[in-house]
Design a protein around this motif. Structure first.
Motif, PDB file in Angstrom:
ATOM      1  N   THR A  33       0.831  -1.207   0.000  1.00  0.00           N
ATOM      2  CA  THR A  33       0.000   0.000   0.000  1.00  0.00           C
ATOM      3  C   THR A  33       0.864   1.254   0.000  1.00  0.00           C
ATOM      4  OG1 THR A  33      -1.753  -1.161   1.188  1.00  0.00           O
ATOM      5  CG2 THR A  33      -1.812   1.248   1.241  1.00  0.00           C
ATOM      6  N   ALA A  34       1.915   1.258   0.798  1.00  0.00           N
ATOM      7  CA  ALA A  34       2.817   2.415   0.838  1.00  0.00           C
ATOM      8  C   ALA A  34       3.456   2.647  -0.524  1.00  0.00           C
ATOM      9  CB  ALA A  34       3.888   2.207   1.901  1.00  0.00           C
ATOM     10  N   GLY A  35       3.819   1.575  -1.208  1.00  0.00           N
ATOM     11  CA  GLY A  35       4.386   1.730  -2.537  1.00  0.00           C
ATOM     12  C   GLY A  35       3.424   2.418  -3.484  1.00  0.00           C
ATOM     13  N   ARG A  36       2.155   1.997  -3.439  1.00  0.00           N
ATOM     14  CA  ARG A  36       1.145   2.637  -4.286  1.00  0.00           C
ATOM     15  C   ARG A  36       0.937   4.099  -3.917  1.00  0.00           C
ATOM     16  NH1 ARG A  36      -4.068   3.284  -3.143  1.00  0.00           N
ATOM     17  NH2 ARG A  36      -4.167   1.565  -1.631  1.00  0.00           N
ATOM     18  N   LEU A  37       0.862   4.374  -2.623  1.00  0.00           N
ATOM     19  CA  LEU A  37       0.564   5.736  -2.179  1.00  0.00           C
ATOM     20  C   LEU A  37       1.718   6.706  -2.406  1.00  0.00           C
ATOM     21  CD1 LEU A  37      -1.290   5.023   1.191  1.00  0.00           C
ATOM     22  CD2 LEU A  37      -2.314   5.726  -0.973  1.00  0.00           C
ATOM     23  N   PHE A  38       2.949   6.196  -2.266  1.00  0.00           N
ATOM     24  CA  PHE A  38       4.103   7.102  -2.279  1.00  0.00           C
ATOM     25  C   PHE A  38       5.040   6.892  -3.461  1.00  0.00           C
ATOM     26  CE2 PHE A  38       2.924   6.544   2.258  1.00  0.00           C
ATOM     27  CZ  PHE A  38       2.439   7.833   2.474  1.00  0.00           C
ATOM     28  N   GLY A  39       4.620   6.091  -4.423  1.00  0.00           N
ATOM     29  CA  GLY A  39       5.349   6.019  -5.676  1.00  0.00           C
ATOM     30  C   GLY A  39       6.584   5.137  -5.682  1.00  0.00           C
ATOM     31  N   PHE A  40       6.575   4.061  -4.913  1.00  0.00           N
ATOM     32  CA  PHE A  40       7.670   3.098  -4.938  1.00  0.00           C
ATOM     33  C   PHE A  40       7.215   1.820  -5.631  1.00  0.00           C
ATOM     34  CE2 PHE A  40       8.831   5.624  -1.202  1.00  0.00           C
ATOM     35  CZ  PHE A  40      10.206   5.771  -1.350  1.00  0.00           C
ATOM     36  N   ASN A  41       8.095   1.219  -6.403  1.00  0.00           N
ATOM     37  CA  ASN A  41       7.873  -0.151  -6.829  1.00  0.00           C
ATOM     38  C   ASN A  41       8.144  -1.056  -5.627  1.00  0.00           C
ATOM     39  OD1 ASN A  41       7.369   0.569  -9.544  1.00  0.00           O
ATOM     40  ND2 ASN A  41       9.566   0.677  -9.932  1.00  0.00           N
ATOM     41  N   THR A  42       7.431  -2.153  -5.531  1.00  0.00           N
ATOM     42  CA  THR A  42       7.587  -3.028  -4.370  1.00  0.00           C
ATOM     43  C   THR A  42       7.736  -4.481  -4.792  1.00  0.00           C
ATOM     44  OG1 THR A  42       5.173  -3.165  -4.115  1.00  0.00           O
ATOM     45  CG2 THR A  42       6.328  -1.513  -2.796  1.00  0.00           C
ATOM     46  N   ILE A  43       8.578  -5.186  -4.065  1.00  0.00           N
ATOM     47  CA  ILE A  43       8.805  -6.615  -4.267  1.00  0.00           C
ATOM     48  C   ILE A  43       8.606  -7.301  -2.931  1.00  0.00           C
ATOM     49  CG2 ILE A  43      10.496  -8.403  -4.851  1.00  0.00           C
ATOM     50  CD1 ILE A  43      11.836  -6.303  -6.665  1.00  0.00           C
ATOM     51  N   GLY A  44       7.785  -8.325  -2.908  1.00  0.00           N
ATOM     52  CA  GLY A  44       7.562  -9.112  -1.701  1.00  0.00           C
ATOM     53  C   GLY A  44       8.106 -10.506  -1.876  1.00  0.00           C
ATOM     54  N   LEU A  45       9.035 -10.910  -1.017  1.00  0.00           N
ATOM     55  CA  LEU A  45       9.555 -12.273  -1.011  1.00  0.00           C
ATOM     56  C   LEU A  45       8.795 -13.034   0.068  1.00  0.00           C
ATOM     57  CD1 LEU A  45      13.379 -11.631  -1.486  1.00  0.00           C
ATOM     58  CD2 LEU A  45      11.581 -11.924  -3.194  1.00  0.00           C
ATOM     59  N   ILE A  46       7.951 -13.927  -0.363  1.00  0.00           N
ATOM     60  CA  ILE A  46       6.941 -14.542   0.500  1.00  0.00           C
ATOM     61  C   ILE A  46       7.350 -15.951   0.886  1.00  0.00           C
ATOM     62  CG2 ILE A  46       4.490 -15.093   0.709  1.00  0.00           C
ATOM     63  CD1 ILE A  46       5.153 -12.082   0.256  1.00  0.00           C
ATOM     64  N   ARG A  47       7.212 -16.259   2.168  1.00  0.00           N
ATOM     65  CA  ARG A  47       7.522 -17.599   2.656  1.00  0.00           C
ATOM     66  C   ARG A  47       6.451 -18.585   2.191  1.00  0.00           C
ATOM     67  NH1 ARG A  47       6.974 -16.643   7.738  1.00  0.00           N
ATOM     68  NH2 ARG A  47       4.888 -17.534   7.913  1.00  0.00           N
ATOM     69  N   GLY A  48       6.875 -19.639   1.512  1.00  0.00           N
ATOM     70  CA  GLY A  48       5.928 -20.662   1.102  1.00  0.00           C
ATOM     71  C   GLY A  48       5.846 -20.811  -0.404  1.00  0.00           C
ATOM     72  N   GLU A  49       4.885 -21.596  -0.831  1.00  0.00           N
ATOM     73  CA  GLU A  49       4.692 -21.894  -2.242  1.00  0.00           C
ATOM     74  C   GLU A  49       3.529 -21.076  -2.802  1.00  0.00           C
ATOM     75  OE1 GLU A  49       6.728 -23.848  -3.910  1.00  0.00           O
ATOM     76  OE2 GLU A  49       7.872 -24.332  -2.090  1.00  0.00           O
ATOM     77  N   PRO A  50       3.620 -20.689  -4.066  1.00  0.00           N
ATOM     78  CA  PRO A  50       2.481 -19.982  -4.665  1.00  0.00           C
ATOM     79  C   PRO A  50       1.281 -20.909  -4.788  1.00  0.00           C
ATOM     80  CG  PRO A  50       4.108 -20.530  -6.344  1.00  0.00           C
ATOM     81  CD  PRO A  50       4.724 -20.879  -5.018  1.00  0.00           C
ATOM     82  N   THR A  51       0.111 -20.317  -4.749  1.00  0.00           N
ATOM     83  CA  THR A  51      -1.127 -21.072  -4.917  1.00  0.00           C
ATOM     84  C   THR A  51      -1.842 -20.590  -6.167  1.00  0.00           C
ATOM     85  OG1 THR A  51      -2.300 -19.501  -3.502  1.00  0.00           O
ATOM     86  CG2 THR A  51      -1.392 -21.462  -2.443  1.00  0.00           C
ATOM     87  N   ALA A  52      -2.741 -21.405  -6.679  1.00  0.00           N
ATOM     88  CA  ALA A  52      -3.455 -21.051  -7.905  1.00  0.00           C
ATOM     89  C   ALA A  52      -4.219 -19.743  -7.723  1.00  0.00           C
ATOM     90  CB  ALA A  52      -4.395 -22.183  -8.303  1.00  0.00           C
TER      91      ALA A  52
END
Length: 304
Positions: free
Chosen positions: A74-93
């Motif tokens: 949300t902060a990236g959207r509001l303040f003009g940053f690109n954001t990358i999230g490295l998430i623990r676990g496996e992607p789901t459909a």
């Protein structure tokens, strides 16, 4: 936007009345319509540092239901940053509600298995991620670092402008919010942390390290209560859920089952035990985190 006066709520509970304790609730969950609570406060000075260093991208880590990941997106959207999230676990459909919203806010999601995720704080591992994704300002899991503390200390300044108080109480996950509050307290004011995870006695060392880094000081005017985790992080029980439901009916306040529900349960139990002296004013901090309810219902159903 609510004023500071709107954020302070009197909580009338029989236990507090019987013990002669005035209980207040600071509604940081209402502080901003899109980016409320302690995660926004932790980000404030980090975002300023990112801009000062010329970064246009934020990279962070978190679990699949992380309040911090949601706040960074949300902060990236509001303040003009690109954001990358490295998430623990496996992607789901189909991503869960937290990650779906983070993606909608523009966050690029990438997944780490648990072995890789355990390396998230290692300098070599972080360097590998920056080589992979390009230059970025790195935010740790939970948003807790030395720059998170002054943003949380501002909450104390806002609170002190509204009322005199003897103690503040806050849920503890990584310890950053409690550490920040400690740096803002004055005189004889105390802080109480309610650990949201099992075996939380290590948190005191974490908090002391943070305040040492931020202010070259270790505080003694606080405690970390470790008996109100209800089985561990994101664990729950029927009594906890009943308490959250009843608290909402009595006070018109929605608590979450991961942090603030455990906080208020713990604070009221401590009041019953006479932990706070008669005549004292205690302020519990509602740190937000309500986005977690959507994922909670998805995992456990409406009864959970």
């Amino acid at each position: 936007m609510p004023t500071a006066t709107d954020l302070l709520q009197e909580i009338t509970e029989p236990a507090a009345e019987q013990q002669g304790v005035r209980l207040l609730l600071w509604r940081d969950d209402l502080a901003h319509p899109e980016l409320p609570g302690n995660k926004a406060r932790k980000l404030k000075f980090n975002l300023a540092a990112a801009r000062r260093q010329g970064h246009h991208k934020l990279l962070t880590f978190g679990g699949a239901y992380s309040n911090h990941v949601a706040a960074v997106a949300t902060a990236g959207r509001l303040f003009g940053f690109n954001t990358i999230g490295l998430i623990r676990g496996e992607p789901t459909a189909v991503p869960n509600p937290t990650l779906a919203q983070a993606a909608a806010d523009g966050m690029a999601l990438h997944y780490l298995d648990r072995t890789a995720y355990r390396r998230r704080a290692e300098p070599d591992f972080i360097a590998e991620q920056l080589a992979r994704f390009g230059a970025a300002y790195v935010l740790p899991e939970g948003g807790t670092n030395a720059l998170a503390l002054p943003g949380c200390a501002e909450l104390v300044t806002e609170l002190q402008a509204q009322t005199a108080f003897d103690a503040v109480a806050v849920a503890v996950g990584t310890g950053g919010t409690l550490a920040g509050l400690l740096t803002g307290l004055a005189g004889e004011q105390q802080a109480v942390g309610v650990a949201a995870l099992k075996n939380g006695s290590f948190l005191r060392a974490e908090i002391d390290t943070l305040t040492q880094q931020a202010q070259d000081r270790i505080f003694t005017n606080y405690s970390v209560q470790t008996d109100y985790h209800f089985g561990g992080y994101a664990k729950y029980s029927a009594p906890l859920l009943a308490f959250i439901q009843q608290f909402g009916v009595r006070h018109g306040v929605l608590l979450d089952p991961i942090y603030t529900g455990k906080l208020l349960f713990g604070v009221l139990d401590l009041i019953k035990q006479g932990y706070f002296r008669r005549g004292s004013t205690v302020v519990a901090i509602h740190t937000g985190g309500l986005q977690a309810w959507a994922g909670w219902h998805e995992r456990f159903g409406r009864a959970g």
